[in-house]
Design an enzyme around this catalytic site. Structure first.
Site, mmCIF file in Angstrom:
data_model
loop_
_atom_site.group_PDB
_atom_site.id
_atom_site.type_symbol
_atom_site.label_atom_id
_atom_site.label_comp_id
_atom_site.label_asym_id
_atom_site.label_seq_id
_atom_site.Cartn_x
_atom_site.Cartn_y
_atom_site.Cartn_z
ATOM 1 N N HIS A 75 -10.505 -6.068 -5.906
ATOM 2 C CA HIS A 75 -11.539 -6.859 -5.236
ATOM 3 C C HIS A 75 -12.846 -6.758 -6.030
ATOM 4 O O HIS A 75 -13.169 -5.698 -6.578
ATOM 5 C CB HIS A 75 -11.835 -6.300 -3.834
ATOM 6 C CG HIS A 75 -10.719 -6.476 -2.845
ATOM 7 N ND1 HIS A 75 -9.618 -7.267 -3.053
ATOM 8 C CD2 HIS A 75 -10.575 -5.958 -1.595
ATOM 9 C CE1 HIS A 75 -8.839 -7.226 -1.985
ATOM 10 N NE2 HIS A 75 -9.386 -6.432 -1.091
ATOM 11 N N SER B 84 -3.414 -9.125 -3.259
ATOM 12 C CA SER B 84 -2.637 -7.922 -2.927
ATOM 13 C C SER B 84 -3.140 -7.283 -1.635
ATOM 14 O O SER B 84 -2.401 -6.557 -0.972
ATOM 15 C CB SER B 84 -2.690 -6.910 -4.073
ATOM 16 O OG SER B 84 -4.021 -6.520 -4.319
ATOM 17 N N GLY B 85 -4.382 -7.580 -1.246
ATOM 18 C CA GLY B 85 -4.926 -7.052 0.001
ATOM 19 C C GLY B 85 -4.251 -7.641 1.233
ATOM 20 O O GLY B 85 -4.299 -7.069 2.321
ATOM 21 N N VAL C 96 0.840 -1.203 0.000
ATOM 22 C CA VAL C 96 0.000 0.000 0.000
ATOM 23 C C VAL C 96 0.875 1.254 0.000
ATOM 24 O O VAL C 96 0.610 2.217 -0.719
ATOM 25 C CB VAL C 96 -0.969 0.004 1.198
ATOM 26 C CG1 VAL C 96 -1.730 1.309 1.284
ATOM 27 C CG2 VAL C 96 -1.945 -1.157 1.107
ATOM 28 N N CYS D 110 -10.606 -1.877 2.611
ATOM 29 C CA CYS D 110 -10.695 -1.806 1.145
ATOM 30 C C CYS D 110 -12.050 -2.274 0.609
ATOM 31 O O CYS D 110 -12.659 -1.614 -0.244
ATOM 32 C CB CYS D 110 -9.571 -2.611 0.524
ATOM 33 S SG CYS D 110 -9.289 -4.203 1.300
ATOM 34 N N ARG E 231 14.584 -3.260 9.289
ATOM 35 C CA ARG E 231 15.074 -4.129 8.211
ATOM 36 C C ARG E 231 15.353 -3.343 6.936
ATOM 37 O O ARG E 231 16.161 -3.747 6.115
ATOM 38 C CB ARG E 231 14.003 -5.195 7.864
ATOM 39 C CG ARG E 231 13.709 -6.207 8.919
ATOM 40 C CD ARG E 231 12.672 -7.219 8.408
ATOM 41 N NE ARG E 231 11.332 -6.620 8.241
ATOM 42 C CZ ARG E 231 10.440 -6.517 9.227
ATOM 43 N NH1 ARG E 231 10.716 -6.983 10.410
ATOM 44 N NH2 ARG E 231 9.251 -5.954 9.015
ATOM 45 N N SER E 232 14.650 -2.243 6.756
ATOM 46 C CA SER E 232 14.765 -1.488 5.500
ATOM 47 C C SER E 232 15.729 -0.310 5.589
ATOM 48 O O SER E 232 15.863 0.443 4.628
ATOM 49 C CB SER E 232 13.387 -0.978 5.073
ATOM 50 O OG SER E 232 12.543 -2.071 4.824
HETATM 51 P P1 A2P Z 1 9.588 -3.363 5.965
HETATM 52 O O1 A2P Z 1 9.599 -3.425 4.466
HETATM 53 O O2 A2P Z 1 10.833 -2.740 6.502
HETATM 54 O O3 A2P Z 1 9.225 -4.647 6.635
HETATM 55 P P2 A2P Z 1 3.112 -5.203 3.532
HETATM 56 O O4 A2P Z 1 1.796 -5.102 4.230
HETATM 57 O O5 A2P Z 1 3.005 -5.009 2.057
HETATM 58 O O6 A2P Z 1 3.878 -6.436 3.896
HETATM 59 O O7 A2P Z 1 4.001 -3.946 4.076
HETATM 60 C C1 A2P Z 1 4.127 -3.601 5.412
HETATM 61 C C2 A2P Z 1 4.896 -2.288 5.513
HETATM 62 O O8 A2P Z 1 4.940 -1.908 6.909
HETATM 63 C C3 A2P Z 1 6.334 -2.366 5.049
HETATM 64 O O9 A2P Z 1 6.731 -1.129 4.507
HETATM 65 C C4 A2P Z 1 7.063 -2.655 6.360
HETATM 66 O O10 A2P Z 1 8.436 -2.285 6.354
HETATM 67 C C5 A2P Z 1 6.295 -1.739 7.283
HETATM 68 N N1 A2P Z 1 6.495 -2.103 8.692
HETATM 69 C C6 A2P Z 1 6.240 -3.286 9.291
HETATM 70 N N2 A2P Z 1 6.555 -3.232 10.599
HETATM 71 C C7 A2P Z 1 7.015 -1.975 10.843
HETATM 72 C C8 A2P Z 1 7.505 -1.300 11.977
HETATM 73 N N3 A2P Z 1 7.588 -1.898 13.171
HETATM 74 N N4 A2P Z 1 7.938 -0.007 11.831
HETATM 75 C C9 A2P Z 1 7.853 0.607 10.626
HETATM 76 N N5 A2P Z 1 7.396 0.011 9.513
HETATM 77 C C10 A2P Z 1 6.987 -1.264 9.603
#
Ligand code: A2P
Length: 329
Positions: A234, A156-157, A12, A126, A37-38
């Site tokens: 959807h 994708s949801g 999203v 959604c 992680r990112s």
């Molecule tokens: P990251 O990519 O670092 O895990 P999706 O629903 O498509 O899996 O995406 C979830 C989103 O929420 C990703 O951008 C993920 O980052 C982010 N996210 C998950 N946990 C956290 C957290 N504790 N703090 C910030 N962002 C988060």
């Protein structure tokens, strides 16, 4: 505007960034936020690269607006912390939707409820958004009594992991599972977790959220939510019983005149909405409009929308646009 996108690396979040860019939202400074992680990743926005930061850093930067899509737990913990530093949060998770102190907004329906004091604003589910976009104009004219909806929901949801599961299954690769069963060549009558009453949380969102958005408890909604192996949007099969009778031509005209709704309905030319064509569009598509011949004042229709756009990112950005246009932020 200093704008934070929380969950910027997610399904999203990525669409939020695209929609902000496309709609030329007045972003002067972008703060892409993801998990630790990112860290080290960059996000490209309007030709500039922005480094991903974690929530702890982002909150010290005091963004004007934060668009959240990083799951309910992150929103529950962090939306209040952002609000406390003066940020207006538009939250795409389910964390705040049914909180009586928070507004649940589909701009075409109830943006006028928003005030400057709303610091955490909830974006509906959604499946709910596309449903109420079509129901609201009909309810105003014919008064709904009861709605029965069955959904056919895109992977994708569920998020990146689910899209990967489907892609892996199609490619014959054994990989991580987002669902308890295969999703390719399958239909899972199981979206989100089960509640004590035997319904899933997704089904209960569909039952509860429309009443709050439309500020009306006089109608009821019964839902069955099903995950199918599509990615673009959807679909919903919807049966609506009204207090008053309607004319089918008037129903089509009413929907045709509703901003954000497109009628695709001609059986002579096999014209009806499909997720493959709703993909990447912001509109809600309605077709297969017909009378339920088993009961008076009752309508059947088929509603399709891109769940990542109008169902999530676009609706969130539209809320932010309304806040800016009305000096509420
Ligand atoms: P990251 O990519 O670092 O895990 P999706 O629903 O498509 O899996 O995406 C979830 C989103 O929420 C990703 O951008 C993920 O980052 C982010 N996210 C998950 N946990 C956290 C957290 N504790 N703090 C910030 N962002 C988060």
């Amino acid at each position: 505007m200093k704008v934070a996108v929380v969950g910027a690396t997610g399904m999203v979040g990525e669409v939020m960034l695209k929609v902000l860019e496309e709609r030329n939202f007045p972003v002067t400074d972008l703060i892409p936020v993801a998990s630790a992680r990112s860290l080290g990743k960059s996000i490209s926005f309007k030709g500039k690269d922005y480094k991903v930061v974690v929530l702890e850093t982002a909150v010290t930067m005091k963004p004007d607006i934060a668009l959240f899509s990083a799951g309910g737990d992150t929103s529950l913990e962090w939306a209040p912390k952002f609000a406390a530093v003066g940020t207006t949060v538009v939250d795409n998770s389910s964390a705040w939707r049914m909180d009586p102190t928070k507004k649940l907004v589909v701009p075409e329906i109830n943006a006028s409820e928003l005030t400057k004091t709303d610091k955490i604003i909830a974006n509906p589910n959604c499946s709910t958004i596309q449903l109420v976009m079509a129901l609201n104009p009909l309810h105003k004219k014919y008064k709904m009594k009861r709605v029965v909806v069955s959904t056919y929901q895109s992977v994708s949801g569920t998020g990146v992991k689910a899209v990967r599961q489907l892609e892996n299954e199609i490619a014959g690769i054994e990989g991580e599972m987002a669902y308890p069963y295969p999703i390719g060549r399958n239909a899972l009558p199981h979206c989100d977790v089960f509640e004590a009453n035997g319904y899933t949380k997704e089904e209960m969102k569909l039952a509860r959220e429309p009443q709050k958005i439309m500020n009306d408890k006089t109608f009821s909604i019964s839902a069955t939510a099903v995950r199918i192996p599509t990615a673009g949007g959807h679909s919903e099969s919807v049966n609506v019983q009204f207090e008053n009778d309607f004319d089918l031509a008037d129903v089509r005209k009413l929907l045709h005149e509703t901003p954000g709704v497109v009628v695709q309905d001609n059986t002579d030319t096999n014209t009806y909405p499909m997720p493959i064509y709703a993909h990447n569009k912001d509109e809600v598509f309605v077709g297969r409009i017909r009378r339920d011949e088993t009961q008076p004042n009752t309508l059947n229709m088929w509603i399709v929308a891109d769940n990542l756009r109008k169902g999530a990112a676009t609706n969130t950005v539209q809320i932010a646009e309304y806040l800016v246009a009305n000096n509420l932020v």
